[in-house]
Write a protein that holds these residues in place. Structure first.
Motif, PDB file in Angstrom:
ATOM      1  N   ASP A 134       0.832  -1.211   0.000  1.00 58.88           N
ATOM      2  CA  ASP A 134       0.000   0.000   0.000  1.00 58.88           C
ATOM      3  C   ASP A 134       0.863   1.256   0.000  1.00 58.88           C
ATOM      4  N   ILE A 142       0.501   3.533  -3.538  1.00 61.10           N
ATOM      5  CA  ILE A 142       0.449   4.993  -3.339  1.00 61.10           C
ATOM      6  C   ILE A 142       1.231   5.694  -4.460  1.00 61.10           C
ATOM      7  N   THR A 165      -4.663   6.253  -0.556  1.00 62.43           N
ATOM      8  CA  THR A 165      -4.280   4.840  -0.604  1.00 62.43           C
ATOM      9  C   THR A 165      -5.403   3.966  -1.174  1.00 62.43           C
TER      10      THR A 165
END
Ligand SMILES: C/C1=C2N=C(/C=C3N=C(/C(C)=C4\N[C@@](C)([C@@H]5N=C1[C@](C)(CCC(=O)O)[C@H]5CC(=O)O)[C@@](C)(CC(=O)O)[C@@H]4CCC(=O)O)[C@@](C)(CC(=O)O)[C@@H]\3CCC(=O)O)C(C)(C)[C@@H]/2CCC(=O)O
Length: 226
Positions: free
Chosen positions: A81, A102, A117
């Protein structure tokens, strides 16, 4: 793979570094059973958090170690993430492309107001990035929830490592991952409680890489393990 080998893989090749690594894991092994491959994730959780109780907080569904190690051997992507989780994943012992979500989906986030995110996960999913990949969520609960929506809509990661941390939606998001893993048979490792974080997610993912190295070396046969 011994801890000594694992640290050598990480480039920690001085005598003192090796001694620390080996002593540390010897101590962990006195507290955490070493019977199944799943125990290796429990050991890694204890090792990376310094908390013996953490072994009881790890939840595995659908043999995530076997599935994750197979994905590593197949050189499938590892997708985190955030930057911090990506930075924690070893560059050695595998040929998987490692990328972070991201940085993608900025327009979607701006248009909708959702977190960066979550938007990043949805954007990458549109490109099919998560199918067959190891999906790692160490920080952002909304990214884990977005990943669950993607799985509900047909995406099938090889394995999910989800340990988002914090007080807002973190526990809820991991619970949702467990429900989705159960419903769709997706291999997943999560934890219960408020703790977690990118360091933990990276350490658990690294253990999948270490198991894959053991398979390559003939030390582990995935057919005989859970
Ligand atoms: C709610 C969020 C929390 N973030 C925490 C801890 C850390 N976050 C770091 C960094 C650099 C980033 N965090 C974002 C992911 C940002 N953090 C959030 C969000 C507000 C919402 C996420 C969610 O609830 O799902 C999230 C913003 C977003 O739009 O998604 C980050 C994207 C913020 C930004 O720069 O815009 C950014 C990641 C950037 C990147 O990867 O390039 C920390 C490194 C900050 C630090 O401590 O210095 C740290 C990492 C901790 C970790 O183990 O991952 C919390 C404290 C976990 C917090 C959630 C807890 C809570 O309050 O409930």
């Amino acid at each position: 793979m011994t801890e000594r080998d694992a640290y050598a893989d990480l480039g920690a090749t001085t005598q003192e570094a090796m001694d620390i690594a080996e002593t540390s894991m010897d101590i962990v092994r006195t507290f955490v059973p070493d019977e199944t491959l799943t125990d290796r994730l429990r050991q890694k959780a204890v090792h990376s958090t310094g908390d013996i109780e953490f072994q009881h907080l790890i939840r595995c569904q659908n043999d995530p170690v076997v599935a994750g190690a197979r994905a590593v051997l197949d050189e499938r992507p590892i997708v985190t993430d955030i930057t911090m989780a990506k930075a924690g994943i070893t560059g050695r012992g595998h040929d998987c492309p490692v990328r972070k979500a991201i940085g993608n989906g900025a327009e979607l986030a701006a248009e909708t107001g959702m977190t960066r995110t979550a938007a990043a996960v949805l954007e990458l999913d549109k490109e099919g990035v998560y199918d067959g990949a190891i999906a790692v969520v160490g920080n952002a609960p909304t990214a884990a929830l977005a990943l669950c929506d993607c799985i509900e809509n047909g995406t099938r990661p090889a394995a999910v490592v989800a340990t988002p941390v914090g007080f807002v939606k973190a526990e809820e998001s991991r619970k949702r991952v467990r429900e989705i893993a159960e419903e769709y048979g997706v291999p997943a490792v999560t934890n219960v409680g408020k703790r977690g974080g990118s360091g933990l997610a990276a350490a658990l993912t690294n253990e999948l890489i270490h198991v894959a190295s053991d398979v390559r070396n003939g030390d582990v046969d995935l057919a005989n393990h859970e």
